[in-house]
Design an enzyme around this catalytic site. Structure first.
Site, PDB file in Angstrom:
ATOM      1  CD  GLU A   1      -2.736  -1.269   2.482  1.00 15.98           C
ATOM      2  OE1 GLU A   1      -3.776  -1.952   2.432  1.00 15.98           O
ATOM      3  OE2 GLU A   1      -2.343  -0.704   3.522  1.00 15.98           O
TER       4      GLU A   1
ATOM      5  CB  CYS B   1       3.280   7.629   2.410  1.00 17.15           C
ATOM      6  SG  CYS B   1       3.951   6.662   3.767  1.00 17.15           S
TER       7      CYS B   1
ATOM      8  CB  CYS C   1       7.879  -4.300   8.684  1.00 17.02           C
ATOM      9  SG  CYS C   1       9.245  -3.346   9.403  1.00 17.02           S
TER      10      CYS C   1
ATOM     11  CB  CYS D   1       7.424  -0.815  15.704  1.00 17.37           C
ATOM     12  SG  CYS D   1       9.114  -0.430  15.161  1.00 17.37           S
TER      13      CYS D   1
ATOM     14  CB  CYS E   1       3.889  -0.217  13.317  1.00 17.58           C
ATOM     15  SG  CYS E   1       3.907  -0.133  11.517  1.00 17.58           S
TER      16      CYS E   1
ATOM     17  CB  CYS F   1       1.612   7.373  10.717  1.00 19.80           C
ATOM     18  SG  CYS F   1       3.271   6.883  11.202  1.00 19.80           S
TER      19      CYS F   1
END
Length: 367
Positions: A103, A116, A123, A127, A130, A347
């Site tokens: 995305e 972005c 990932c 974190c 996220c 975010c």
């Protein structure tokens, strides 16, 4: 607004020219028995809007175009979904050739259009606040898959009267510096005048703190650096960001202090405020001490909803108080307004699941 654009190129063994920088294109055409300047000509053609076939490259000899048709291809994203937020942000979900999803988010503002960009499928950084991290790491994106996000959104924006893209931020899915070689090649294509012709000052690479790659980025590029900090001490940061166990705060900040960058440039520190975790006056004071002497700006952002009740928005009063403490000690501090929350485009909310959700909804309606 929702839109489906169908038709994806099948995987091909041919050389994908959008994986190649200008230097690599020169080597490629030379391997075909062509002079070096043909590689520079190719770069100028393959990023022009509307160019999808070698036959359109009218200043290349017909014989050379025939050779290219046999040995090369120009990939592009023809298969993507678009969803617009109430606040103007636009999320793009791209289907990759292996069936994976990524995305990107277009953030329009009065004086700019910022995209972005994603650098990985999933990932590995983990974190806690996220959503992308909940996917785990699946794979790195190729150079072409990074570049094609920009090309697809550029073309969409132009055909929908949204104006040109002006800024690129590597703050989408994945850790950009963990895909370093492809990131570097993509930046080369973005900044090459014959390529996409972005200025280095209009490109920002964000990292959670991969110290060795940060040093290399400073040595090899002039793009902007943003560091996801999110805490002012090791105990809290390690809780939120496992990478802190490998590169603790002191090492990370010292790398920022000595980071090679042009005069008057400053590193951007991203700090997501989490209620009762990292948002106290003491946290703000620690952050002041931590960043003393580092040429920087600080972006404050309230956490966006991810479904985890442990991470809550501290509220506007607390955010303003945190900003006041930092500003009163001489720091340049901005409060970043979240965009696209209603379409899970803000975010920390990109998770590659939007396409799957829409497909399930469509299937359910059909049943």
């Amino acid at each position: 607004m929702k839109k489906i654009i169908a038709g994806m190129h099948a995987q091909s063994p041919k050389t994908d020219l959008r994986n190649l920088t200008q230097k690599q294109l020169v080597r490629f055409v030379e391997s075909l028995g062509q002079p070096a300047f043909r590689g520079r000509q190719l770069l100028a053609w393959i990023y022009k809007p509307g160019i999808i076939d070698f036959s359109q490259m009218t200043d290349l000899a017909k014989e050379f175009r025939a050779i290219l048709a046999q040995s090369a291809t120009m990939s592009r994203f023809d298969d993507f979904q678009v969803e617009c937020s109430r606040d103007g942000a636009v999320k793009f979900a791209f289907l990759l050739e292996d069936g994976r999803l990524i995305e990107s988010v277009l953030i329009p503002e009065e004086d700019r259009n910022t995209l972005c960009v994603s650098s990985q499928v999933g990932c590995a950084m983990g974190c806690g606040f996220c959503l992308t991290g909940t996917m785990g790491f699946i794979r790195n994106l190729t150079t072409a898959e990074i570049v094609n996000q920009v090309c697809a959104v550029r073309d969409w924006a132009l055909t929908h009267d949204r104006g040109p893209l002006t800024n690129l931020v590597f703050m989408g899915m994945g850790e950009p510096l963990a895909n370093f070689d492809h990131l570097l090649d993509a930046i080369s294509i973005f900044t090459e005048q014959r390529g996409l012709d972005f200025s280095n000052r209009r490109i920002t690479v964000s990292t959670c703190g991969l110290v060795p790659q940060m040093k290399k980025l400073g040595d090899l590029t002039d793009v902007n650096l943003a560091v996801s900090l999110h805490a002012a001490n090791d105990a809290v940061r390690s809780r939120l960001m496992p990478i802190n166990n490998r590169y603790p705060i002191a090492e990370l900040v010292e790398t920022c202090r000595t980071y090679r960058q042009k005069r008057r440039k400053r590193i951007m520190f991203e700090y997501t405020l989490l209620d009762g975790i990292n948002d106290s006056d003491r946290d703000a004071e620690q952050l002041v001490d931590l960043l003393r002497g580092v040429p920087c700006k600080i972006n404050l952002l309230a956490v966006n909803p991810t479904g985890d009740p442990a991470y809550k928005n501290p509220g506007q009063d607390r955010i303003l108080r945190f900003q006041h403490i930092l500003r009163s000690r001489g720091h340049t501090v901005f409060i970043r307004q979240s965009r696209g929350e209603d379409i899970a485009a803000a975010c920390g909310q990109l998770a590659g699941k939007w396409w799957e959700k829409k497909t399930e909804e469509k299937t359910g309606q059909a049943d």
